[in-house]
Design a protein around this motif. Structure first.
Motif, PDB file in Angstrom:
ATOM      1  N   PHE A 279       0.842  -1.204   0.000  1.00 37.71           N
ATOM      2  CA  PHE A 279       0.000   0.000   0.000  1.00 37.71           C
ATOM      3  C   PHE A 279       0.879   1.257   0.000  1.00 37.71           C
ATOM      4  CE2 PHE A 279      -2.667   3.212   2.170  1.00 37.71           C
ATOM      5  CZ  PHE A 279      -3.802   3.160   1.382  1.00 37.71           C
ATOM      6  N   ALA A 280       1.866   1.288   0.862  1.00 48.41           N
ATOM      7  CA  ALA A 280       2.751   2.458   0.953  1.00 48.41           C
ATOM      8  C   ALA A 280       3.691   2.565  -0.249  1.00 48.41           C
ATOM      9  CB  ALA A 280       3.573   2.380   2.245  1.00 48.41           C
ATOM     10  N   GLY A 281       4.083   1.424  -0.800  1.00 51.16           N
ATOM     11  CA  GLY A 281       5.092   1.424  -1.855  1.00 51.16           C
ATOM     12  C   GLY A 281       4.582   1.741  -3.246  1.00 51.16           C
ATOM     13  N   TRP A 282       3.417   1.184  -3.620  1.00 42.50           N
ATOM     14  CA  TRP A 282       2.954   1.415  -4.989  1.00 42.50           C
ATOM     15  C   TRP A 282       1.449   1.326  -5.205  1.00 42.50           C
ATOM     16  CZ3 TRP A 282       6.197  -2.914  -4.027  1.00 42.50           C
ATOM     17  CH2 TRP A 282       5.551  -4.146  -4.026  1.00 42.50           C
ATOM     18  N   ALA A 283       0.715   0.680  -4.366  1.00 39.70           N
ATOM     19  CA  ALA A 283      -0.707   0.455  -4.646  1.00 39.70           C
ATOM     20  C   ALA A 283      -1.513   1.745  -4.727  1.00 39.70           C
ATOM     21  CB  ALA A 283      -1.315  -0.479  -3.600  1.00 39.70           C
ATOM     22  N   THR A 284      -1.050   2.805  -4.087  1.00 38.58           N
ATOM     23  CA  THR A 284      -1.778   4.081  -4.106  1.00 38.58           C
ATOM     24  C   THR A 284      -1.202   5.060  -5.118  1.00 38.58           C
ATOM     25  OG1 THR A 284      -0.361   4.997  -2.373  1.00 38.58           O
ATOM     26  CG2 THR A 284      -2.380   3.878  -1.664  1.00 38.58           C
ATOM     27  N   ASP A 285      -0.133   4.687  -5.776  1.00 39.62           N
ATOM     28  CA  ASP A 285       0.586   5.609  -6.655  1.00 39.62           C
ATOM     29  C   ASP A 285      -0.012   5.595  -8.067  1.00 39.62           C
ATOM     30  OD1 ASP A 285       2.467   6.866  -8.386  1.00 39.62           O
ATOM     31  OD2 ASP A 285       4.083   6.423  -6.970  1.00 39.62           O
ATOM     32  N   PRO A 286      -0.618   6.699  -8.503  1.00 36.56           N
ATOM     33  CA  PRO A 286      -1.237   6.715  -9.834  1.00 36.56           C
ATOM     34  C   PRO A 286      -0.233   6.596 -10.980  1.00 36.56           C
ATOM     35  CG  PRO A 286      -1.399   8.869  -8.793  1.00 36.56           C
ATOM     36  CD  PRO A 286      -0.830   7.936  -7.773  1.00 36.56           C
ATOM     37  N   GLN A 287       1.016   6.969 -10.747  1.00 33.15           N
ATOM     38  CA  GLN A 287       2.021   6.815 -11.809  1.00 33.15           C
ATOM     39  C   GLN A 287       2.424   5.361 -11.972  1.00 33.15           C
ATOM     40  OE1 GLN A 287       4.767  10.002 -10.405  1.00 33.15           O
ATOM     41  NE2 GLN A 287       4.628  10.682 -12.533  1.00 33.15           N
ATOM     42  N   VAL A 288       2.582   4.636 -10.871  1.00 31.35           N
ATOM     43  CA  VAL A 288       2.952   3.217 -10.948  1.00 31.35           C
ATOM     44  C   VAL A 288       1.799   2.395 -11.522  1.00 31.35           C
ATOM     45  CG1 VAL A 288       3.602   1.171  -9.602  1.00 31.35           C
ATOM     46  CG2 VAL A 288       4.622   3.391  -9.065  1.00 31.35           C
ATOM     47  N   THR A 289       0.579   2.724 -11.150  1.00 30.74           N
ATOM     48  CA  THR A 289      -0.580   1.931 -11.579  1.00 30.74           C
ATOM     49  C   THR A 289      -1.196   2.416 -12.885  1.00 30.74           C
ATOM     50  OG1 THR A 289      -2.080   3.284 -10.247  1.00 30.74           O
ATOM     51  CG2 THR A 289      -1.138   1.332  -9.186  1.00 30.74           C
TER      52      THR A 289
END
Length: 197
Positions: free
Chosen positions: A30-40
């Protein structure tokens, strides 16, 4: 008879430890990438807005591993194994393995996906029941397309096909410069395939 292919529950590359996703990984994901719109941006799911979404996804990933056809794994730095920097999924489809991956934004451009994908392809193609590996990405996802191009050229000269895909950015219709058109397909999704000789 040979046993079915499975990604190892834990393996090491030169710089990374890759291990099966555990339910306890939810907070770090969650902290690393799940909330990041650029990664997802180019994934089939939207950024998570609540930790419970990520926790459920981590639990589902752990269950999928038990099923023996999908092997979700987190990528950690070898020198700091508690730090999750990305993810790779290996999906067994008959005699082939299909891959997907993502890398935490602060580790982009550092060769994380390239190193782990190369290891995974080599591992899969060493299994007597696997004759092909493949990956797909949105054609606008230049970084993942480059990983696929390197993996294909490194192993077997790079064979690509194009199909339509829908990401959370909508349906695409452009053609990457290094793709070959395949009869009956339309531009929009890039597939990279590697074959065992």
């Amino acid at each position: 008879m040979d046993s079915a292919y499975r990604l190892p529950e834990e393996f090491f590359t030169e710089w990374f430890l890759v291990r099966r996703v555990q339910p306890s990984d939810g907070e770090a994901i969650f902290a690393g990438w799940a909330t990041d719109p650029q990664v997802t941006k180019y994934l089939t799911w939207r950024p998570h807005t609540d930790l419970s979404q990520t926790q459920e996804a981590a639990e589902r990933s752990n269950r999928e591993w038990e099923g023996g056809s999908t092997f979700p794994a987190v990528i950690c730095r070898r020198d700091v194994p508690s730090e999750l920097v990305g993810r790779i999924d290996a999906r067994l489809v008959g005699p082939r393995v299909s891959y997907g991956w993502l890398v935490r934004k602060d580790h982009w451009g550092q060769g994380v996906a390239t190193e782990v994908v190369h290891w995974a392809i080599d591992h899969a193609l060493s299994h007597p029941m696997i004759y092909r590996t493949e990956a797909a990405c949105d054609v606008m996802n230049v970084a993942s397309a480059r990983v696929m191009e390197k993996a294909g050229k490194r192993c077997f000269g790079g064979i690509f096909s194009i199909q339509t895909c829908r990401t959370n950015q909508g349906t695409l219709s452009c053609t990457p410069k290094f793709a070959e058109t395949v009869s009956g397909s339309t531009a929009g999704r890039l597939h990279g395939r590697s074959f065992r000789p």
